[in-house]
Design a protein around this motif. Sequence first.
Motif, PDB file in Angstrom:
ATOM      1  N   UNK A   8    -101.497  56.937  16.708  1.00 59.98           N
ATOM      2  CA  UNK A   8    -101.629  55.738  17.726  1.00 59.98           C
ATOM      3  C   UNK A   8    -103.682  55.379  18.214  1.00 59.98           C
ATOM      4  N   UNK A   9    -103.696  53.933  18.435  1.00 54.29           N
ATOM      5  CA  UNK A   9    -104.931  53.842  18.581  1.00 54.29           C
ATOM      6  C   UNK A   9    -105.373  53.870  20.386  1.00 54.29           C
ATOM      7  N   UNK A  10    -106.123  54.114  21.267  1.00 54.47           N
ATOM      8  CA  UNK A  10    -106.124  53.625  22.207  1.00 54.47           C
ATOM      9  C   UNK A  10    -106.808  53.634  22.424  1.00 54.47           C
ATOM     10  N   UNK A  11    -107.194  52.910  23.923  1.00 57.53           N
ATOM     11  CA  UNK A  11    -108.608  52.087  24.382  1.00 57.53           C
ATOM     12  C   UNK A  11    -109.149  52.391  25.506  1.00 57.53           C
ATOM     13  N   UNK A  12    -110.328  52.121  25.769  1.00 60.37           N
ATOM     14  CA  UNK A  12    -111.352  53.395  26.721  1.00 60.37           C
ATOM     15  C   UNK A  12    -111.143  53.358  27.733  1.00 60.37           C
ATOM     16  N   UNK A  13    -109.948  53.260  28.642  1.00 54.95           N
ATOM     17  CA  UNK A  13    -109.738  53.042  29.973  1.00 54.95           C
ATOM     18  C   UNK A  13    -107.803  53.662  29.259  1.00 54.95           C
ATOM     19  N   UNK A  14    -107.642  54.181  28.660  1.00 59.06           N
ATOM     20  CA  UNK A  14    -106.410  55.929  28.264  1.00 59.06           C
ATOM     21  C   UNK A  14    -108.213  57.321  27.756  1.00 59.06           C
ATOM     22  N   UNK A  15    -108.931  56.958  27.238  1.00 61.97           N
ATOM     23  CA  UNK A  15    -109.985  58.247  27.335  1.00 61.97           C
ATOM     24  C   UNK A  15    -110.187  58.216  28.501  1.00 61.97           C
ATOM     25  N   UNK A  16    -110.911  57.439  28.915  1.00 57.85           N
ATOM     26  CA  UNK A  16    -111.385  58.019  30.169  1.00 57.85           C
ATOM     27  C   UNK A  16    -110.384  59.001  31.473  1.00 57.85           C
ATOM     28  N   UNK A  17    -109.077  58.384  31.237  1.00 64.11           N
ATOM     29  CA  UNK A  17    -108.263  59.267  31.681  1.00 64.11           C
ATOM     30  C   UNK A  17    -107.769  61.019  31.518  1.00 64.11           C
ATOM     31  N   UNK A  18    -107.619  60.808  29.816  1.00 65.56           N
ATOM     32  CA  UNK A  18    -107.017  61.552  29.257  1.00 65.56           C
ATOM     33  C   UNK A  18    -108.347  62.728  29.082  1.00 65.56           C
ATOM     34  N   UNK A  19    -109.403  62.005  29.549  1.00 66.34           N
ATOM     35  CA  UNK A  19    -110.814  64.090  29.477  1.00 66.34           C
ATOM     36  C   UNK A  19    -110.962  63.688  30.745  1.00 66.34           C
ATOM     37  N   UNK A  20    -111.009  62.608  31.071  1.00 68.61           N
ATOM     38  CA  UNK A  20    -112.075  62.921  32.898  1.00 68.61           C
ATOM     39  C   UNK A  20    -113.229  62.423  32.590  1.00 68.61           C
ATOM     40  N   UNK A  21    -114.332  61.981  31.600  1.00 67.94           N
ATOM     41  CA  UNK A  21    -114.835  61.188  31.176  1.00 67.94           C
ATOM     42  C   UNK A  21    -115.272  59.812  32.358  1.00 67.94           C
TER      43      UNK A  21
END
Length: 70
Positions: A10-23
């Motif tokens: 599954x590929x995710x976009x930057x907004x989901x990366x930010x949500x997962x990592x808190x970065x």
Amino acid sequence: MTNPCDCDIRLIRIDEVIEITGLSRAAVYRMIQKGEFPRQVRLSVRSSAWVLQEVREWAFSRVSPTGLVD
């Protein structure tokens, strides 16, 4: 087209990366430049995404066995 590893990717976009990592967005890109975060996959000239499993593995690696961040 078949998947060589026989697993779902599954590929995710930057907004989901930010949500997962808190970065922040800037922190994600800064860590990529330092080799400290998974690189994005280029989808087209103006579009990229991250492999969800790689981002999750990175997040889990940041947590010590006691559940506290080192």
